[in-house]
Design an enzyme around this catalytic site. Structure first.
Site, PDB file in Angstrom:
ATOM      1  N   THR A  14      -8.903   0.304  22.977  1.00 23.79           N
ATOM      2  CA  THR A  14      -9.526   1.147  24.001  1.00 23.79           C
ATOM      3  C   THR A  14      -9.193   2.621  23.801  1.00 23.79           C
ATOM      4  OG1 THR A  14      -8.769  -0.672  25.379  1.00 23.79           O
ATOM      5  CG2 THR A  14      -9.907   1.103  26.486  1.00 23.79           C
ATOM      6  N   LYS A 107       5.141   4.225  24.280  1.00 26.36           N
ATOM      7  CA  LYS A 107       6.418   4.431  24.998  1.00 26.36           C
ATOM      8  C   LYS A 107       7.474   3.413  24.607  1.00 26.36           C
ATOM      9  CE  LYS A 107       3.201   2.298  27.499  1.00 26.36           C
ATOM     10  NZ  LYS A 107       1.805   2.625  27.503  1.00 26.36           N
ATOM     11  N   GLU A 131       2.390  12.948  24.549  1.00 27.66           N
ATOM     12  CA  GLU A 131       1.913  13.144  25.937  1.00 27.66           C
ATOM     13  C   GLU A 131       1.322  11.865  26.518  1.00 27.66           C
ATOM     14  OE1 GLU A 131       1.933  16.374  27.928  1.00 27.66           O
ATOM     15  OE2 GLU A 131       1.997  14.552  29.104  1.00 27.66           O
ATOM     16  N   VAL A 134       3.512   8.732  28.478  1.00 27.17           N
ATOM     17  CA  VAL A 134       4.014   8.708  29.860  1.00 27.17           C
ATOM     18  C   VAL A 134       2.917   9.178  30.806  1.00 27.17           C
ATOM     19  CG1 VAL A 134       5.796   9.506  31.444  1.00 27.17           C
ATOM     20  CG2 VAL A 134       6.309   9.301  29.009  1.00 27.17           C
ATOM     21  N   LYS A 207       8.845   4.349  30.040  1.00 28.96           N
ATOM     22  CA  LYS A 207       8.366   5.718  30.322  1.00 28.96           C
ATOM     23  C   LYS A 207       9.493   6.583  30.879  1.00 28.96           C
ATOM     24  CE  LYS A 207       3.714   3.936  31.151  1.00 28.96           C
ATOM     25  NZ  LYS A 207       2.842   3.321  32.168  1.00 28.96           N
TER      26      LYS A 207
END
Ligand code: HSE
Length: 430
Positions: A14, A107, A131, A134, A207
């Site tokens: 995805t 993560k 970026e 999290v 995270k």
């Protein structure tokens, strides 16, 4: 304009497909913001024949993503495979060893292998940007590492898992139980068929480990995180929380206590007038407390194709613009030790729900256990009257150190008339 920046994409699920989609459909916008065009020239995924709804024409196909990371003639590799080890790790290691920059949404990999990956990247001058790892489309890494760069951050915390937040919000809004709402979330695609990573708090802990390392410039310390999930939260707890003026949220909380870094993930009672209490459904939010800036909060979509790919593309643009920031805010050699503070030193108020047989003396026995451990009660609710049946007794406890609360709860659990293990939820004042 100079020659295009060449990019390889490992993983066309995805997020990978959405990232390629943005880079292709917004090519001019990205080029204007980078000062150079950015072209996806190589891709790798498990199944070459699957239709992904994205134009891959002109891309070299690699069956082996790690070989692509090492060999393709590219400047940046997007690692969008996932998983704490295996091929995702090999892609990052081989790309950075070859001096290629890496953008990852992974993560789990960073929480477990972040230090060694950061070190390997520093050795070749490669950047690892994360970026998307999290809070998906919410730019919290940028906010902490750049926006708050002039602050000593004392605490960073938030709602980091949309699945859990959806389940808890829906339980509150409908009064339904955990199992029923989880099943619905699975039907709607908000929870995985195997939901353990989300509902047991592990995804939030991954995270949080990344956020804490970035916020405090400390060693990443996943194993030091106290982790509890939301399986034990009942509709009754949510109802009592409402009555007491709170909402239940799964929070990841990292605090610099002065003695070390306290990191914990667990359901929290949050006052209903706190902004975090109103972050509902699949949304994420992160709050940071800086000594100069004060409190700042960011909220938005923490998962899904568009938001996560948006974060990936932002990292690509940053790298092409020349950003060369250390993964965890400072170079690995300057990271502070994490020095984990154990959960039993947490000090704060508590909610406790007991299930007791409603007979004379039970409250006296509970009070004696609390008195013996020097734990002070703020409020007590017991409404039902059913001599032969178990009834709930709900207590809120004044600010207390957790080890005392745990000792008192162990004593209470041993009382004959207390018929189920006590349920305890920490109350927070974010
Ligand atoms: N499953 C996560 C969530 C998204 O529900 O927030 C990916 O980390």
């Amino acid at each position: 304009m100079t020659a295009p920046v060449r990019i390889a994409v490992a993983g066309l699920g995805t997020v990978g497909a959405a990232a390629v989609g943005i880079l292709r459909s917004s090519r001019e916008l990205v080029a204007a913001r980078c000062g150079r065009p950015v072209d996806v020239v190589a891709v790798s995924a498990r199944d070459r024949n699957r239709s992904r709804g994205v134009d891959l024409s002109g891309c070299a196909w690699y069956d082996d993503a790690a070989a692509m990371a090492a060999e393709a003639d590219v400047e940046i590799v997007l690692e969008l495979i996932g998983g704490e080890d295996g091929i995702a790790r090999a892609v990052c290691e081989r790309a950075t060893a070859a001096g290629r920059h890496v953008v990852t949404a992974n993560k789990a990999l960073l929480a477990h292998r972040g230090r060694e990956l950061a070190l390997a990247a520093e050795e070749t001058g490669a950047v690892i940007a994360c970026e998307a790892a999290v809070a998906g489309g919410v730019p919290v890494v940028k906010a902490l590492r750049e926006g708050f760069a002039g602050n000593r951050i004392s605490r960073v915390y938030g709602i980091l898992n949309g699945t859990c937040n959806y389940i808890l919000s829906t339980m509150r809004q409908t009064g339904r139980g955990f199992d029923e709402v989880l099943a619905e979330a699975q039907r709607l695609g908000y929870a995985e068929a195997d939901p353990g990573f989300d509902i047991d708090g592990i995804d939030t802990a991954h995270k949080l480990a990344v956020l804490a390392a970035i916020a405090f410039g400390c060693e990443i310390d996943f194993s030091g995180i106290h982790v509890e999930g939301i399986r034990q939260v009942t509709a009754d707890d949510i109802g009592y929380a409402e009555e007491l003026g709170y909402r239940i949220k799964l929070l990841g909380i990292a605090s610099d206590t002065g003695d070390g870094i306290e990191q914990r993930v667990h359901p929290c009672m949050v006052p209903v007038d706190a902004p975090l209490a109103h972050v509902e459904g699949v949304f994420n939010a992160v709050v940071a407390e800086g000594d100069a800036a004060g409190i700042g909060m960011l909220e938005g979509r923490g998962a899904g194709a568009g938001p996560t790919a948006s974060a990936v593309v932002a990292d690509v643009i940053d790298i092409v613009r020349g950003a060369r920031l250390p993964l965890f805010t400072v170079p690995v050699s300057q990271l502070r030790p994490a020095r984990t503070v154990p959960i039993d030193r947490r000090t704060g108020p508590y909610y406790v729900r007991l299930t007791v047989v409603d007979r004379p003396g039970v409250i006296a026995d509970i009070s004696a256990a609390l008195r013996d451990e020097q734990v002070s009660v703020e409020s007590l609710i017991q409404r039902a009257r059913a001599p032969e049946d178990a009834v709930p007794v709900v207590l809120t406890l004044h600010e207390t150190r957790e080890d005392a609360v745990q000792r008192a709860l162990a004593r209470i659990a041993a009382i004959d008339m207390v018929v189920k293990p006590p349920c305890m939820i920490r109350m927070e004042s974010p």
